[in-house]
Design a protein around this motif. Structure first.
Motif, mmCIF file in Angstrom:
data_model
loop_
_atom_site.group_PDB
_atom_site.id
_atom_site.type_symbol
_atom_site.label_atom_id
_atom_site.label_comp_id
_atom_site.label_asym_id
_atom_site.label_seq_id
_atom_site.Cartn_x
_atom_site.Cartn_y
_atom_site.Cartn_z
ATOM 1 N N GLN A 1 48.479 43.337 37.942
ATOM 2 C CA GLN A 1 48.974 44.477 38.708
ATOM 3 C C GLN A 1 49.328 44.086 40.135
ATOM 4 O O GLN A 1 50.350 44.520 40.672
ATOM 5 C CB GLN A 1 47.924 45.599 38.726
ATOM 6 N N THR B 1 48.481 47.095 30.735
ATOM 7 C CA THR B 1 49.079 46.596 31.973
ATOM 8 C C THR B 1 50.068 45.475 31.680
ATOM 9 O O THR B 1 51.150 45.418 32.270
ATOM 10 C CB THR B 1 47.989 46.093 32.939
ATOM 11 N N LEU C 1 37.541 49.305 25.993
ATOM 12 C CA LEU C 1 38.300 50.011 27.033
ATOM 13 C C LEU C 1 38.980 49.026 27.974
ATOM 14 O O LEU C 1 40.162 49.183 28.320
ATOM 15 C CB LEU C 1 37.362 50.938 27.814
ATOM 16 N N ALA C 2 38.249 47.977 28.398
ATOM 17 C CA ALA C 2 38.812 46.960 29.297
ATOM 18 C C ALA C 2 39.934 46.195 28.613
ATOM 19 O O ALA C 2 40.954 45.865 29.238
ATOM 20 C CB ALA C 2 37.716 46.001 29.762
ATOM 21 N N ALA D 1 43.022 48.458 28.533
ATOM 22 C CA ALA D 1 43.593 48.572 29.880
ATOM 23 C C ALA D 1 44.377 47.313 30.248
ATOM 24 O O ALA D 1 45.487 47.384 30.805
ATOM 25 C CB ALA D 1 42.485 48.822 30.896
ATOM 26 N N THR E 1 43.454 42.262 34.756
ATOM 27 C CA THR E 1 44.241 43.478 35.002
ATOM 28 C C THR E 1 44.638 43.583 36.469
ATOM 29 O O THR E 1 45.805 43.877 36.799
ATOM 30 C CB THR E 1 43.435 44.724 34.583
#
Length: 473
Positions: free
Chosen positions: A89, A27, A19-20, A23, A85
């Motif tokens: 961001q 990004t 999942l990480a 993600a 991430t």
């Protein structure tokens, strides 16, 4: 107990790692800072690490060393991916903070003589405040209304800033109300105005501006950028004279940059009013006025602008670790010495170098060449891959020093294009010339006799031709 065991199972950690990873990669793709080939390599590395975690779990008991190692590896990688991430961001958010500029700020000041006894706005109760009712009417009305909420005073209207300053000096006015953008125009006649006066009250007025950016310029790979520099305190969105004026023509396809400088005192036509004035005064009416003025002067389209607070130049240069600039002579500027030849300059030295004109017979013409040296030195440093990869730290430290109407997506495109092709850029320069004269009847100071530079049309035509030829390559 069974639920806790299930939560802490190796499979749960494996799922969280995946999942990480997704993600982080999502990004990276969304912000588009890196070329796709870089992202594919990064994706391959992290998916390979996920496979290692998976292999460690195969046919391993939940309490075995292999299963424990897989959990530890998953936790470590999850932390790295989450930090990555957030880093990406936040960098994107930082870029968004100074892009798509669509706001300008006017600082309206109530000014008194330094020798006066007035300390606060309330001290002007029943006193006379002067203002210019011919220029900047909308801001004057708003500021006057706010002042009226603080104190009851009478007002004396005049038609130009020279008369306004004289009224303060001869004490026919106890104070004056004016836009800080016009302080520089007053100082052209009263050099010590800032030292001889004090601000006792200010009103900040913000307004939305039209975004004139050509959003397809970066994608085409050929575009013109107006670099306009103010030299004043406060946010970079503050309306002020445009003391530094350049057009940077970029051709990403041929890896060439042409920097064209225009003297601040150039005698030009302001497009909004159709009146004659000095180029530096165009900034008083907003950055779009400066852009349109330069478009008309050079007969070109300008795609974007970058507005720099040159007082903050110190921070930009220092964050980059200094820049390399070659001087054609030795200079002694206060406690700063610049050697003839190549100099590694920190921010303070670069600012002093870009401001100096008294050491040169050519005066402002040589100063704009020095400013080109500094801008090109910054561009040269920004091409370094180490700077591009550490963009977040750079952006955080220079926050508030400049703004631009280039979108965050287009800046990401530029970073991506440069990382895809690390070819060196050929950088050339040119400047416009003219003849200095004393002129009366300028739009911003109609009753004052001020120094202006009448354009040498040959240099204007040559500059236009050079820009257009680079655009067509």
């Amino acid at each position: 107990m069974k639920i806790l065991k299930k939560i802490l199972s190796a499979k749960t950690f494996l799922f969280l790692q995946l999942l990480a990873t997704v993600a982080f990669l999502f990004t990276m793709v969304r912000v588009q800072f890196l070329p796709m080939m870089y992202i594919l390599v990064i994706a391959g590395v992290f998916l390979f690490l996920w496979l290692i975690t998976l292999l460690l779990q195969l046919k391993a008991r939940e309490t075995s060393i292999r299963a424990i190692l897989s959990r530890m590896l998953a936790v470590f990688l999850c932390v790295i991916l989450v930090i990555g991430t957030v880093f990406v961001q936040s960098g994107y958010n930082a870029i968004s903070g100074f892009t798509n500029a669509d706001q300008e700020t006017s600082i309206m000041s109530v000014i008194v003589l330094d020798e006066s006894s007035y300390e606060k706005i309330g001290d002007l109760e029943g006193k006379k405040i002067g203002l210019n009712n011919q220029i900047d009417k909308e801001n004057i009305v708003k500021a006057k209304n706010e002042v009226n909420e603080q104190v009851e005073a009478t007002y004396k209207a005049v038609s130009d800033f020279g008369t306004l300053a004289e009224g303060l000096y001869d004490k026919s006015m106890d104070a004056i109300l004016m836009n800080e953008a016009y302080r520089g125009t007053i100082e052209e006649e009263h050099e010590n105005f800032s030292d001889e006066t004090r601000v006792i009250y200010q009103v900040e007025i913000s307004r939305q501006t039209e975004n004139l950016a050509n959003t397809g310029g970066v994608e085409d790979g050929v575009f013109n950028v107006c670099i306009t520099g103010i030299d004043t305190e406060g946010p970079v969105s503050t309306v002020s004279r445009s003391d530094v004026n350049m057009v940077m023509t970029v051709n990403m396809n041929t890896h060439k940059i042409l920097l064209t400088s225009i003297p601040r005192d150039y005698y030009v036509t302001l497009p909004t009013s159709g009146a004659k004035d000095k180029l530096t005064h165009s900034g008083i009416y907003g950055v779009n006025e400066t852009v349109k003025t330069l478009e008309n002067l050079l007969n070109i389209d300008i795609d974007y602008y970058v507005r720099i607070n040159f007082t903050s130049l110190i921070r930009i240069v220092d964050v980059l670790g200094g820049i390399d600039v070659e001087s054609d002579r030795e200079l002694h500027l206060g406690n700063i010495t610049i050697q003839e030849g190549m100099n590694h300059m920190d921010g303070e030295t670069a600012l002093a170098y870009s401001r100096e004109r008294h050491s040169y017979a050519e005066g402002d013409i040589h100063r704009i060449q020095n400013q080109q040296d500094v801008i090109l030195g910054i561009i040269q440093k920004l091409k370094n891959p180490n700077v591009l990869f550490n963009y977040q730290e750079l952006l955080n430290k220079i926050d508030g020093t400049f703004e631009t109407n280039i979108s965050s997506e287009e800046i990401a495109q530029l970073i991506q294009m440069q990382l895809s092709d690390m070819s060196n850029f050929t950088m050339e320069r040119q400047h416009l010339d003219g003849t200095g004269v004393m002129t009366t009847g300028l739009y911003s100071m109609p009753n004052s006799r001020l120094y202006t530079m009448i354009p040498d049309q040959d240099t204007v035509d040559q500059a236009t031709k050079a820009i257009q030829e680079l655009e067509k390559e």
